[in-house]
Design an enzyme around this catalytic site. Sequence first.
Site, short mmCIF file in Angstrom:
data_model
loop_
_atom_site.label_atom_id
_atom_site.label_comp_id
_atom_site.label_asym_id
_atom_site.label_seq_id
_atom_site.Cartn_x
_atom_site.Cartn_y
_atom_site.Cartn_z
N ALA A 149 -9.35 6.00 4.79
CA ALA A 149 -9.09 7.14 5.67
C ALA A 149 -10.31 8.00 5.96
O ALA A 149 -10.98 8.47 5.06
CB ALA A 149 -7.98 8.03 5.09
N GLY A 150 -10.55 8.21 7.24
CA GLY A 150 -11.57 9.16 7.66
C GLY A 150 -12.96 8.57 7.86
O GLY A 150 -13.88 9.31 8.22
N ASN A 185 -9.29 1.96 10.02
CA ASN A 185 -8.27 1.76 11.03
C ASN A 185 -8.69 2.42 12.34
O ASN A 185 -9.21 1.75 13.24
CB ASN A 185 -6.93 2.31 10.52
CG ASN A 185 -5.78 2.05 11.47
OD1 ASN A 185 -5.93 1.35 12.47
ND2 ASN A 185 -4.63 2.62 11.18
N THR A 186 -8.53 3.74 12.40
CA THR A 186 -8.80 4.47 13.64
C THR A 186 -10.15 4.13 14.26
O THR A 186 -10.24 3.91 15.47
CB THR A 186 -8.75 5.98 13.35
OG1 THR A 186 -7.55 6.26 12.63
CG2 THR A 186 -8.73 6.77 14.65
N LYS A 235 0.87 -1.17 0.00
CA LYS A 235 0.00 0.00 0.00
C LYS A 235 0.90 1.22 0.00
O LYS A 235 1.62 1.48 0.96
CB LYS A 235 -0.91 0.01 1.22
CG LYS A 235 -1.84 1.21 1.21
CD LYS A 235 -2.69 1.33 2.44
CE LYS A 235 -3.40 2.69 2.41
NZ LYS A 235 -3.72 3.16 3.77
N GLY A 257 -7.60 9.68 10.36
CA GLY A 257 -7.86 9.88 11.77
C GLY A 257 -8.88 10.96 12.08
O GLY A 257 -9.25 11.15 13.23
#
Lengths: 252, 252, 372, 372
Positions: B182-183, B204-205, B95, B156
């Site tokens: 992301a996000g 993820n986050t 990635k 994040g």
Amino acid sequence: MLQIAGRKFSSRLIVGTGKFSSNSVMKEAINASGSEIVTVALRRVDLDNTQEDIIEAIDFSRIQILPNTSGAQNASEAIKIANIGRNMGLGNWVKLEVTPDPWYLLPDPIDTLKATEKLAKDGFAVLVYMNADPVLAKRLEDAGAEAVMPLASPIGSARGMKTKEMIRIIIENSNLPVVVDAGLGSPSDAGYAMEMGADAVLVNTAIATSDNPVKMAKAFKLAVEAGRTGYEAGIIASKEHAYASSPEKGII
Amino acid sequence: MLQIAGRKFSSRLIVGTGKFSSNSVMKEAINASGSEIVTVALRRVDLDNTQEDIIEAIDFSRIQILPNTSGAQNASEAIKIANIGRNMGLGNWVKLEVTPDPWYLLPDPIDTLKATEKLAKDGFAVLVYMNADPVLAKRLEDAGAEAVMPLASPIGSARGMKTKEMIRIIIENSNLPVVVDAGLGSPSDAGYAMEMGADAVLVNTAIATSDNPVKMAKAFKLAVEAGRTGYEAGIIASKEHAYASSPEKGII
Amino acid sequence: MRYKNFLSLLEQYRWEKVSAKIANVKPDTLDKLLKKENFSVGDLPILLSQTASARLPELEKKASRITTQYFGKARFLYAPLYITNRCINRCVYCGFNKNNKIERKRLSSKEISKDADYLYNQGFRHILIVSGEDPIVMKSDYLIDTIALLHKKFPSISIEVQPLTENLYRKAVAAGCDGLSLYQETYNKKVYKIVHIGGPKRDFRWRIEGPERAAKAGIKKINFGVLLGLADFRTDIFFAALHAAFIRKRFWKTQIGFSFPRIRPFVGSYQPTVEVKDRDLLQIILALRLVFPQAFLVLSTRERAGFRDKLLQIAATNTSAGSKTNPGGYSDDSTTGQFDISDNRTPAEVVRAIRAAGLYPVWKDWDIGLAG
Amino acid sequence: MRYKNFLSLLEQYRWEKVSAKIANVKPDTLDKLLKKENFSVGDLPILLSQTASARLPELEKKASRITTQYFGKARFLYAPLYITNRCINRCVYCGFNKNNKIERKRLSSKEISKDADYLYNQGFRHILIVSGEDPIVMKSDYLIDTIALLHKKFPSISIEVQPLTENLYRKAVAAGCDGLSLYQETYNKKVYKIVHIGGPKRDFRWRIEGPERAAKAGIKKINFGVLLGLADFRTDIFFAALHAAFIRKRFWKTQIGFSFPRIRPFVGSYQPTVEVKDRDLLQIILALRLVFPQAFLVLSTRERAGFRDKLLQIAATNTSAGSKTNPGGYSDDSTTGQFDISDNRTPAEVVRAIRAAGLYPVWKDWDIGLAG
């Protein structure tokens, strides 16, 4: 006051010329907008056919003309067109547009940077149409751009500030004037961009294709002034709004 | 089924590993997510310190590991890290993350394209983290990427699908799998991305920092399945939604 | 799914099944569709259906809004320039049919310049070079030299000639050609064979693969179309749209557009087998505008003045004016045209009509810096 | 407004005015501010005010949420490695003060390797090289060679030494250095002159311009800070933050962080003129977290174990563990440290405490491929 490439402007509204129904309507609308910067597609300029030409309708004494490279699909075409414009006597300002996809007319980050580097080196004042990409904005700054012009949403889509999350970051990080470009469908869209701290906005479709372009130009003028004034006064925070907080810009 | 670089996956949820409170929680969360692709920051991998290492917590028999180049600020760093990972025996998937701005960790379009070209040429299956830039998506496709991974909002930030206008266009135009990255702060964010026609999402986050990561992983699994199923069934149009219409993708 | 070329995609479809799908659209399917904001090729069978033809005012409203959104008030002018009517094809519907007894002429560069000067002085800056299938085009640099000659004065040059090799398209681009019009005439293979009796044009495949070769070679704008009147137009237009969408998806830098030639009276005897009424043509244009908001939709002088003016107001974006369809016709009217002109107004008159409709006539929309 | 360097920006400010601004924050100004989602340096006088110190639980909640958002549960470990305590400065607050009668030592590469091996085996992958102002650093490749030596084993190397020339910073980067800690000690020029009695460190300007030189040279992470206890800490932290924000705005690829050294007992006689209590340090850390969500906030073993654990849970992201502040201290404890250690736990004990707090201890967060 708005300052771009060493010139100062009291109006923070830039208008486009491509979609009006006639030169006379365009002229009136530009007047009503109070704009001091007007962008013109070089591919439409024809000094051999003055009766039809957009250039003839613009008052050069009051207005900074901003020739644009719309239609260019890569760096080399954009550079060629920009030079043709300068050789025509249209000055050294250029709004760089590199849009390989004829569908959405979205800008190509790679060739946009490449053309910016070259044109800045060759003495152009380059105002750069770009996707709302904060990293690209910084790289364009490093490359010698005079202003970055991130899009609010695709050209002509009238969808408003769809990229505000990224535009907020661009405004926060930029040392250059940030002009929000493309997709501002209504005066309140423009006002919102100004409240976020944009230095200026560019409006074309929303004025030119309105039922009453002259009145709409006036509306955008007022909305931009309102937005800027509100920004300077300090807008109260709201979760829904992506405003940056107290303008750090003013500090550093 | 999701197909990337010739491999087929029944799960359309990719999970990140960077922010968990422990390896055991991470392991359980990955299981609950049903994910078959897990991304790991190469800069965190330390084969000399196995007791602490993330890699040890991943079941390679079931899971495609997707090493990422997070921390790389330019193409050459990213290429170096990717090769270090491959030489460690982590396979040829990567990635690609090139994020020169340590602040928002937003990707650099220019060096991302450059690194993609090189890594694809060197035999890597390159899945590319990118800004939601439709033109860049096409250029990455031309450069040999195996998937594009546009961001929904900054890493994040948990702000959800802030770039949906552009992601809609990327999905419409892409011949590659589109993984929204992301996000994505909540399961419904992920569901929304899937309903728009994304091929997969990366989270993820939102899982790792939840009060209950295992349960949250399960929630994302369900939301992704719901979103995909709804997309396939055909979602009724709504002005508020930026869905593409009948999936042209299926036709061409 | 990835198809390696358009032909292999086309082979997934059965003409009859598509026709049946179009014929059997239910009103509530259309209702649901019309609530959407974006349309795709997959929606075209519904938009082109007879069911939809009862809803033209609604389609018109949407199409008109979209056109204004993307093109504003600008409408673009071009002129065809016929350079040769020599032709080795025998197409039953065409005035240039090899068997037709008409005076044949291939313009010299001097004659081309004469017509070109005339058009330049009228105000044109976009020229469409048209020719019959004259073997000289493939065998020499006649076409390439013509492009280069015209490109000295005209920023934008398109061509409407027989399908070329990729290499020849590449040379055309280098000489200054930015646009290609290449109509398949019909996507119905059976009908195709029936109407193309002889000559290289009988090769369905060579023609259908032309746009792919052109796009690879870097032609920037490609115009698709069918000859309306040869086969069921609803089905045929669907395939033309599918063709255009395929090209767009594979060659993302290529702009696409559509033309809508209806069979017009010409020297010969062919009568259209399918009637395409004005309201049908209107529906076609509206449906394509909804699916392709940013496509150029191009009108020729085959259509009547009043109808053309209306279409320009709603959805069409490009129009020719004052056209002659015989080689050298602008300077000398002695030869016969490819088809009859319905709109005989001068360019100045057309421009006046455009202005009267509250639209902005654009002669020049291309820059010499964008080509070659 | 563009300032050509930080010093010219700093000159726009009067210390007393900033102090007064901080001292006079009204509760409703704070109320309004706390409704915002993003904060900037301009908000810092409010967040650092005594008014805000009554609202620490609220600040803590916000700061904790932001920290989790951007760093998740990860907390990063590093170890200082003192390579020399020789020093030509006379700083009243420092154990290495030239006038102090302590044993001076400069480690050989063999001695450095010995300490380094020890730290590697403990698990450390991030080393902070620390030294007194030993002229050898400027006069030879001693520092550069040390960086290169350590970089063979440790992916991440930072330095905390005297301000270097841009060229030397560049050499450090090439040798594998990615981080710089360079604290101004105080941004109050008067106090600065008082506490720096002799030696090159008296040059306020050379020091304050260090971060700009380092950023230009390509150092990736720069840590700012003041020595807490020298001057009014609220005002001083504001200026440190302004400095960091300036660097970030000018050098957009540079990561910034903050350290929070409080004056600790050492060999000598200096007593802090300003008391900085635990709750003050907490407020500083919370305020900086709100304004710089993505900044590294770095703790040393100057602080007590329990307090460190708490700060790591809320907002601090990096911590040393098991530190020795004397050159060679990890292998041989015969020399005197720069300051006393408050947290005497071993790295393993610190890691256990981090885990117990539901956090993930990260030893390695950098790759050899990212440097040099």
